[in-house]
Design an enzyme around this catalytic site. Structure first.
Site, PDB file in Angstrom:
ATOM      1  N   GLY A 107       0.952  -1.297   0.165  1.00 54.30           N
ATOM      2  CA  GLY A 107       0.038  -0.088  -0.120  1.00 54.30           C
ATOM      3  C   GLY A 107       0.867   1.358  -0.132  1.00 54.30           C
ATOM      4  O   GLY A 107       1.929   0.970   0.323  1.00 54.30           O
ATOM      5  N   GLY A 154       4.885   7.726   2.235  1.00 58.63           N
ATOM      6  CA  GLY A 154       5.804   6.568   1.624  1.00 58.63           C
ATOM      7  C   GLY A 154       4.894   5.384   1.559  1.00 58.63           C
ATOM      8  O   GLY A 154       3.644   5.343   1.601  1.00 58.63           O
ATOM      9  N   ASP A 173      -6.592  10.036  12.992  1.00 62.63           N
ATOM     10  CA  ASP A 173      -6.723   9.483  11.711  1.00 62.63           C
ATOM     11  C   ASP A 173      -7.821   8.003  11.617  1.00 62.63           C
ATOM     12  O   ASP A 173      -7.199   7.029  11.080  1.00 62.63           O
ATOM     13  CB  ASP A 173      -5.544   9.440  10.918  1.00 62.63           C
ATOM     14  CG  ASP A 173      -6.011   9.387   9.257  1.00 62.63           C
ATOM     15  OD1 ASP A 173      -7.220   9.703   8.941  1.00 62.63           O
ATOM     16  OD2 ASP A 173      -5.174   9.083   8.551  1.00 62.63           O
TER      17      ASP A 173
END
Length: 785
Positions: free
Chosen positions: A509, A514, A626
């Site tokens: 992913g 990054g 998040d």
């Protein structure tokens, strides 16, 4: 009566008799590692289930009692951490078999879809759980580790995996597979299960036998779907044993499959072995080494010339080179640095694919390998020279076999190479570097010494200047207050992680800072995920520091475990445990089947417990910032774990709120992000509320392709359904618990309240989801309704 019918009748009859004779283990019963009771015995007292000591801790398993030593025949969760003396194994009142750790974590020993009402340790060595109608809903016989007992089957596609050692029952290095083609085969664990990797088989390829069975008379044989036994039974009892003799077939830690008989007196004997020589077991000594034995006993591992043991205390881990590789120019080696070591009776078979295979004279085979940068060893047989790279596996030694010659490249400046056993048994043969060559080498060295020194000086200066510039860039950023001594993680070199990920080949992913790559460590035994930070500026450095500080000292079953990091030069990498089942987003919104209702309820609780740990149970409270389905990963057991702490905000011990720039993902952001007001742990509660609604309905919070306009925004639609008493519309066609659905919807609506003060804490959320606390009727979530 057919053979298969007889077998089934025996198994059912044995289970029935033993189950009735056993004192029923009722819900609420528990065991302790150190205080009585520590186990639940079978009726005869020959088998027991419970805690047993392993090293410095305790494991849960089944063992056969002996006068001197007990024999472990099954271990639960064999590769997990050991338990402390304060752990407790219990059959809970709601019918779950689990261990509660000292920290309060619950670890399942048996997973069932139906609650059990009782359990029994049978005289067959099988531990079973029963439902209300006395039906077996779980049994240890279905989850073999390294042993099968009388009446237990090893079916097609199943395998036994050896223990690491006689005292460590975690997964070892060898496996016995009942293949779908009807053949029973032994392989090293870290192999591709090709014919070249096998070191023993039943040779029944193509006979379509379905399973391996050990019967009550000690016969070990393969059986097909009709109950027909193989013509060649693996072992047939030569003389009858007493009725109370116990048989077991075990894949031992040395890689050999053996059949044992245990008498009433406590002694045991080996009735049959797949192999009589441990040195015939492939990979018994690891890479770049070989095995010797005296009278097929006391196997000893030896390193190949130019190699030393990786671990002097464990010779089975293999060997590595003990010299540095010299510079390669124009595809040729510097002959000054190496010589070729010639050996007889040494060979290596399948699994080592030569990169060159050519017909040539024997002397040329040695010299061409010496000059070839890629060649580490060569085999000469029947006029054919095969050149190989390191590492070499499945190396074997046979003093009676002189048909092959082996040539190994060895450094002239070895680093403390000493292998006394090898030197004694196999003195060095002639070196290919002659006296004439040595004289020429001396002249070459004298002629070019000044030139070489100049080149080295210039290159060293350039390298130094480059490294200074790279480190200066990082020093300008600063370490942001991170004390690496406070983070108990393993450090990796960049080269080690590059090799582990095959030069970062398989991408799992990609995020804003990054990409994440799949890799393997410890010779392929541990699959990991390596996050490589690519923005080597202040933003990327802050990301790296945030990850390290947030996860470095956290450990919870619902958080992705950080294993280590690399901070080498300008490289910043993080090594995580590998989550084989991907993200919750893929599970909820993908094309494959959606998780069942019970799975969704469990996943919602997993996530809530993980966030609760971050908010209230860490030494330093952490706001994740998040929370979303993409950052919830699923392990091999479909346990939900929170990941991606790159945006995490740490609070000081006396802080409850903090100011920070906008972070997170649209659709999951709490209203206070837009108002430039201090954020708190309640921002995570809001995000969790949105995620909880998505879990319940298996759809995203915002979807334009819907039947009705009021269904576009999930939170709005859910509230309207709740007010109208039509929650069934959210889960059309599903068999759900209506009370649980209503309870979870109310929790979610409380979590997404506009005012942070109205939102519950994550501890309250967990209590409400577990049914410990009643959930009040929530008000409108926001002013937008």
């Amino acid at each position: 009566m057919s053979a298969i019918a007889s077998t089934i009748f025996y198994l059912l009859f044995t289970s029935f008799i033993c189950g009735r004779a056993q004192t029923e283990i009722k819900p609420g019963s528990s065991l302790s590692p150190t205080t009585s009771p520590t186990s639940w015995p079978s009726p005869s007292g020959q088998f027991a289930f419970g805690f047993y000591r392993q090293g410095t801790g305790f494991a849960v398993g089944i063992w056969l009692l002996g006068k001197k030593n007990n024999t472990v025949v099954w271990t639960a969760n064999r590769d997990d951490d050991l338990f402390s003396p304060n752990a407790k194994l219990q059959l809970t009142t709601d019918g779950r078999l689990l261990v509660q750790t000292e920290e309060g974590e619950e670890i399942a020993i048996a997973t069932t879809t139906t609650s059990s009402t009782s359990a029994s340790m049978l005289d067959t060595g099988n531990f079973v759980l029963y439902s209300r109608n006395s039906r077996v809903i779980w049994q240890s016989f279905n989850y073999s580790t390294d042993t099968i007992l009388v009446g237990q089957q090893l079916s097609s596609g199943q395998q036994l995996v050896s223990a690491s050692s006689m005292t460590n029952h975690s997964s070892g290095r060898f496996r016995l597979i009942m293949q779908n083609d009807g053949n029973l085969v032994l392989y090293p664990v870290n192999s591709a299960s090709l014919s070249s990797d096998a070191y023993w088989s039943s040779n029944y390829l193509g006979y379509n036998y379905d399973y391996l069975l050990l019967n009550k008379t000690g016969n070990l044989f393969l059986v097909d779907s009709t109950g027909k036994k193989a013509d060649n039974i693996l072992y047939t009892a030569k003389s009858p044993f007493k009725n109370n003799t116990i048989y077991r077939a075990t894949l031992d830690s040395d890689g050999i499959f053996r059949l044992y008989a245990h008498s009433e007196g406590g002694s045991n004997s080996i009735l049959w072995s797949a192999l009589n020589d441990t040195c015939k077991v492939k990979d018994i000594c690891g890479f770049n080494s070989y095995c010797t034995s005296i009278d097929h006993k006391l196997p000893t591992c030896h390193c190949l010339p130019g190699c030393d043991f990786i671990d002097q205390n464990d010779s089975t881990l293999g060997c590595r080179r003990n010299f540095s590789e010299s510079e390669c120019r124009n595809g040729k080696e510097n002959a000054v640095s190496y010589h070729m070591f010639a050996m007889e009776s040494i060979s290596w078979g399948g699994g080592n694919i030569p990169f060159v295979q050519k017909q040539m004279p024997k002397e040329e085979c040695s010299s061409t390998c010496l000059e070839d940068c890629n060649c580490a060893a060569a085999i000469y047989q029947s006029g054919i020279c095969s050149k190989h790279e390191f590492p070499l596996k499945y190396v074997s030694w046979d003093m009676l076999d002189n048909s092959t010659a082996a040539f190994l490249k060895v450094g002239n400046l070895s680093l403390n190479y000493s292998n006394g056993a090898f030197e004694t048994e196999h003195p060095p043969s002639n070196l290919t570097t002659s006296n004439e060559s040595i004289v020429k080498i001396v002249y070459v060295i004298l002629g070019f010494s000044l030139f070489l020194c100049s080149v080295i000086a210039v290159v060293s200066h350039l390298i130094y200047k480059m490294r200074v510039l790279r480190y200066k860039r990082l020093l300008d950023i600063g370490d942001l207050g991170l004390n690496y001594e406070d983070v108990a993680l393993r450090t990796f070199s960049y080269k080690e992680l590059s090799r582990a990920t095959n030069q970062f080949r398989e991408e799992l992913g990609k995020g804003s800072f990054g990409a994440v790559y799949k890799g393997t460590l410890y010779r392929g035994r541990r699959v990991v995920a390596v996050k490589r930070l690519e923005k080597l500026v202040e933003e990327g450095e802050r990301e790296f520091q945030a990850e390290m500080r947030a996860i470095g000292r956290t450990h919870h079953k619902n958080l992705v475990h950080l294993l280590g990091y690399c901070s080498e030069g300008s490289n910043r990498l993080l090594v995580y445990e590998y989550m084989s089942n991907g993200s919750l987003s893929k599970l909820l919104f993908g094309d494959v089947r959606h998780p069942y209702w019970e799975e969704r309820v469990r996943i919602a609780l997993d996530i809530a417990r993980g966030i609760l740990y971050l908010h209230e149970e860490c030494e330093t409270p952490i706001i994740h910032c998040d929370i979303k389905p993409q950052n919830i990963l699923m392990d091999e057991f479909w346990t939900a774990k929170i990941s991606d702490f790159g945006l995490a905000k740490l609070l000081m011990p006396d802080q409850t709120r903090t100011f920070t720039g906008i972070r997170g993902t649209r659709g999951y952001l709490a209203p206070e992000w837009q108002k430039n007001t201090p954020i708190s742990v309640k921002t995570d509660v809001y995000s969790y509320g949105i995620v909880l609604l998505e879990i319940l309905c298996c759809r995203r919070n915002l979807e334009l392709d819907v039947l009705e306009p009021d269904q576009v925004l999930l939170s709005c639609w859910v509230y309207n359904c709740f007010v109208a008493g039509e929650l069934h519309k959210l889960v059309l066609g599903e068999d759900v618990d209506k009370k649980v659905l209503e309870n979870m919807v109310k929790v979610a609506l409380w979590c997404i309240q506009d005012e942070p003060a109205l939102r519950p804490t994550m501890k309250s959320v967990v209590f409400m989801l577990e049914g410990v606390t009643e959930v009040a009727i929530p008000p409108f979530p926001t002013d937008d309704y």
